[in-house]
Structure formats: C-alpha cells, structure tokens
Design a protein around this motif. Structure first.
Motif, short mmCIF file in Angstrom:
data_model
loop_
_atom_site.label_atom_id
_atom_site.label_comp_id
_atom_site.label_asym_id
_atom_site.label_seq_id
_atom_site.Cartn_x
_atom_site.Cartn_y
_atom_site.Cartn_z
N GLY A 187 0.80 -1.22 0.00
CA GLY A 187 0.00 0.00 0.00
C GLY A 187 0.82 1.26 0.00
O GLY A 187 0.27 2.37 0.04
N SER A 188 2.15 1.15 -0.05
CA SER A 188 3.02 2.33 0.00
C SER A 188 2.87 3.17 -1.27
O SER A 188 2.77 2.65 -2.38
N LEU A 189 2.90 4.48 -1.07
CA LEU A 189 2.82 5.47 -2.16
C LEU A 189 4.19 6.15 -2.25
O LEU A 189 4.77 6.53 -1.24
N ALA A 190 4.70 6.31 -3.48
CA ALA A 190 6.04 6.89 -3.63
C ALA A 190 6.13 7.71 -4.91
O ALA A 190 5.30 7.58 -5.82
N ILE A 191 7.16 8.57 -4.96
CA ILE A 191 7.48 9.34 -6.16
C ILE A 191 8.96 9.13 -6.47
O ILE A 191 9.80 9.07 -5.55
N THR A 192 9.27 8.96 -7.74
CA THR A 192 10.67 8.76 -8.14
C THR A 192 11.44 10.07 -8.04
O THR A 192 10.96 11.11 -8.49
#
Length: 509
Positions: free
Chosen positions: A445-450
C-alpha cells in the motif's frame, strides 16, 4: 477600576488585571499587541483609527483635523445621519466655525467638517465616497480634515443604523519603544492601555452590496494562504511583514497598484512568488506585487510584529470552495452563503470534484455555481507522510491539486502485477531531491514518487504487496521517495489506462 481598549472596545476592569482577564480563550500560537499609554503620548501621530459598526477606517489627519477627531462626542457613538452615493455623514455634534455657503470639490476618501442648515451647532463628520462638488455647510477652504488611507471599502458599506464606536490614534514606529507583542497572558494591564488581538483583512473587490472580480484569482490565493487564520511573520522589514508559507506558487499580476499602509499583497515574480505581505507604511507600486486585500482592523499588530511572531487574522469573505466536499454537505454550505447550485441529482453518495466559477469572488458575485460530482466509491483516499518526507509531500500536493482543494487528480498510466503507476505533469524546474528512501522493505500500500536520481523522476506509484528490492514505482530503493500510503487499495484494481483518478487526503484516522 481602570479603562483599557481591546480591539477598539473600551472596557473597565479591576486594577491588577492581566491580559488573561480580557482574553479568556487566546490562540496559543498567536501574539497580541500591547500598546502602553506612555507610547501613545510620546509621539505625535497623524493618523486616527475610526471604529464603526460596519468596519474600521484609518484617516491621515491634517493639522486642522486633530482636534475634531479627538472630540469625545464623536467617539461615544455618533450615528450615521445620512448617506447617498456621494458621501456619508456622522453626527450631529457642536462646533464653532463660519460656513462658507458655497460648493467645494471633494475627492474620494476626503473627510470633511460640515453642518446642516448652515448651523455649526449641528455639525457632521462627512466622508466623500466619490469625486464630486457639493455645498456641505463647510467652512472656507472646504473643511477637509484628513484623508482615508485604509478602509475605503467600509465607507461604501455604511447604512442606516451604523455608528462610530470609537476613535483612537494610530501608533507610529516612533511609539514602538514602549509597545510590544506577547503571548504572555500574565502581562499586567495599565490605565489607557490598548490591546490588539487580531488583524481583520477585507479582500480586494469584496463588498456586501457589490463585488468586483478583477482580482478574483489573486484574492483566492490569499484566502488559501491564510485559510488557517494565521499569518506567520517569517520576515519583518521596516515597511512590511512577510509570510512565506505559500512561496513558490504562481499568482497572476491582476492589481499592481500602490501599496498603502495596510495593503495585503502577493508576490507574482521571483523565488518568493506566492508569499503574502502586509505593508506597514505607504510605498510605490511595483509589477511584482498584486494587491489582494486591505487590513481594516489591527494594523498596529502588523507594525509591532517581529520575526517569528504568529498573528491571528480574519479574512473576509470566507473562502467558497466545495471541491472535495460531499454533495449533500456542499448543498447546505451553498444555501447558507446564498449561492444557487447547478448539479445532477443522484440517489447515491457523491463527492464534488469540480466547481465553476472556480473562485470565491466570482461565485459570490454570480450568486451561482455549477458542480460536478462523482460517486464516493470512485474517490481514492490516501495519507501523506509529512513527518518523514515533507518536501516530496508538498510537491505531490502541488502536482495533484491537493494544495488547492480537498480532492486532487492524477492521470493513471498503467499497472503490471502489483504495481500501479501514475504520470502527473511536473512543472519545469521542479527538483525532487532524495528523501525518505526505503530501508529494508516497502510495505504493501506504499505510495512513492521517483526522485531526480533516476530518469523517470516525477513518476508516482503504488505497490499492493510488500517488496524488499524495488519501490512502488519499480525503481531501486535509492531512487524512491516514500510519501505515504493508499488507504483504498481495492479501488485501484478497477482503473483504466489514461483515466483521471481522483484522490482525497485523509489527515486523521
């Protein structure tokens, strides 16, 4: 008993009283201004603050006006005797002068001593609303006592029943040696002391009877920047104080007029674009600032503020933004504001995702707005991790619109296996520095941005299953900035490529 003035209201309190006795529920974050009676006597002021039931007006007095503005009869409740499109008059009160019995030319904002029936014992304090020529029973020379420098919108709002509730000198910078800001509620009160607890700001173009939308976009930026009711003084200069929390946001050049004392502006260019300023003295206009409001009460608080102070502010009108609000609640809010809504009825819960017009002033001027709402199950709830990734979370809010509204949007790219990828538009020059990289495992469920260490900088991803090798955007851990979690992961499975996805930030719970 001693007499003190609290936000323009005179109060009698027992000797030995403190600020806590007159401010029973202070905002713990905000300072108040304390103006000691010695400060008022130590410097000659040219300005007077006139408190009325419709708002506050600041007048820069001519030498001939000092005596009149100090009359007890004016400050003890002089009522509005008449008003028309040209002027408004408070009184009557007795004076001694010889009426000239002829018309004079007056400019908007002129404050005039006149009388009724050429009888000075029935004199009036008259405020010119517009440029005009008139015989107001004034003495030779026209009887101009001063000029309104703040609160010109107030003189347009005066109506039957309004009255003057108090008149007091406005402190100058020479007075500040004996005046100060404080959060200490144990500060003792003194006879004649003035206390200012908040600054009231009237949005440019906003009036009860008529709304000018020429500055609607910059006003909206101001309402958004000050939505928490605080002005954080991150810089205090000799002519202004500055709140930099909204720095980096774009603001249109709508109203680059002269910056008068009490003007509230937003910077439109440079690194500090989007910052909010309150001016404590008059300075010329510049193209890099647009005027969005005017302090109509509490300019002393701004003048005395120091770097690091937080001021309580009340901005009029309240922002009208229904995006992110459940449709049923949006309908109730609009009814209380007198705004008619256009929307498609439905029998299931929906959330507003668009509003037209998009600004508060335009909606209030039209008294109408059109809403677009989608089913509740189509809105995906997320939680952002400001504690560990503050810069990345702020970038994410700006590229999705969550910095502006309760619901943001992001374009869905595609998914493979347990990874869902989104490709928002990244403004030119945006830097995504490495921040909050995963350590051993990426939770489900983790949300990330490169981040900028990889070619796909700005790509946003969600991973439904935990992984010990790659982040939510399928980049190595060093290229991944974890920014939060997706709560409604089940809703991701129904997404289609190139679909606009609506997201809502959940702060608590």
């Amino acid at each position: 008993m001693i007499t003190v003035q609290v936000d323009g209201e005179f109060r009698k309190v027992p000797k030995g009283s403190t600020l806590a006795d007159i401010i029973p529920s202070p905002d713990p974050d905000c300072v108040v201004a304390v103006i000691r009676p010695g400060a008022q006597e130590s410097a000659t002021t040219r300005s007077f603050r006139i408190l009325t039931t419709a708002g506050e007006v600041v007048v820069e007095a001519l030498p001939s006006g000092n005596e009149v503005f100090s009359l007890p009869a004016l400050g003890e409740g002089a009522g509005l005797h008449w008003t028309d499109r040209y002027a408004a008059a408070f009184g009557p009160f007795p004076q001694q002068f010889a009426p000239a019995r002829k018309p004079f030319l007056y400019e908007r904002g002129d404050v005039i001593l006149g009388c009724g029936g050429y009888d000075p014992t029935r004199s009036y304090l008259i405020f010119a609303k517009m440029r005009h020529s008139s015989d107001l029973g004034a003495p030779e020379g026209g009887g101009v006592l001063g000029k309104v420098t703040s609160g010109r919108g107030v003189i347009d709002r005066w109506a039957t029943g309004d009255r003057i509730t108090g008149i007091a000198p406005v402190i100058s910078w020479a007075d500040t040696t004996q005046s100060f800001t404080t959060r200490e509620m144990a500060t003792p009160l003194e006879e004649g002391m003035q206390v200012v607890t908040f600054a009231a700001i009237n949005a440019d173009g906003y009036r009860d009877d008529e709304i000018d939308t020429g500055s609607a976009s910059s006003v909206e930026k101001m309402l958004l920047a000050l939505k928490d009711g605080h002005f954080i003084v991150e810089r205090a200069a000799s002519t202004y104080i500055e709140d930099q929390r909204s720095a980096g946001t774009d603001v249109p050049e709508e109203n680059p007029v002269g910056r008068m004392e009490g003007s509230v502006t937003l910077r439109t260019r440079g690194k500090s674009r989007g910052s909010v300023y309150i001016y404590t003295t008059d300075i010329p206009s510049v193209p890099s600032h647009t005027v969005a409001g005017q302090v109509v009460h509490g300019i002393e608080l701004a003048k005395l503020a120091r770097q690091g102070d937080t001021l309580c502010v009340r901005v009029m009108p309240d922002r009208f933004d229904l995006i992110g609000v459940p449709l049923d609640e949006a309908i109730r809010i609009a009814e209380t504001r007198g705004i008619a809504l256009e929307y498609e009825p439905a029998n299931h819960p929906r959330v507003v995702v668009d509003q037209d017009p998009g600004t508060t002033l335009e909606c209030l001027a039209a008294r109408a707005a059109a809403l677009t709402a989608i089913p509740e199950e189509h809105v995906i709830d997320i939680r952002l991790d400001d504690a560990n990734a503050p810069e990345s979370c702020e970038i994410f809010r700006r590229i999705t619109g969550l910095d502006l509204h309760g619901v943001g949007r992001i374009p869905f790219l595609f998914n493979f296996e347990e990874v869902y990828l989104f490709k928002p538009s990244l403004p030119h020059g945006t830097r995504i520095n490495p921040e909050n990289a995963p350590k051993e495992v990426v939770p489900a469920g983790s949300l990330a941005i490169t981040n900028d260490s990889r070619k796909g900088a700005g790509l946003v991803g969600v991973r439904l299953a935990e992984n010990r090798e790659f982040g939510p955007t399928s980049e190595p851990f060093e290229g991944t900035n974890l920014i939060g979690w997706v709560i409604d992961t089940e809703k991701l499975k129904g997404l289609k490529e190139n679909e606009t996805v609506y997201i809502r930030e959940v702060v608590n719970g």
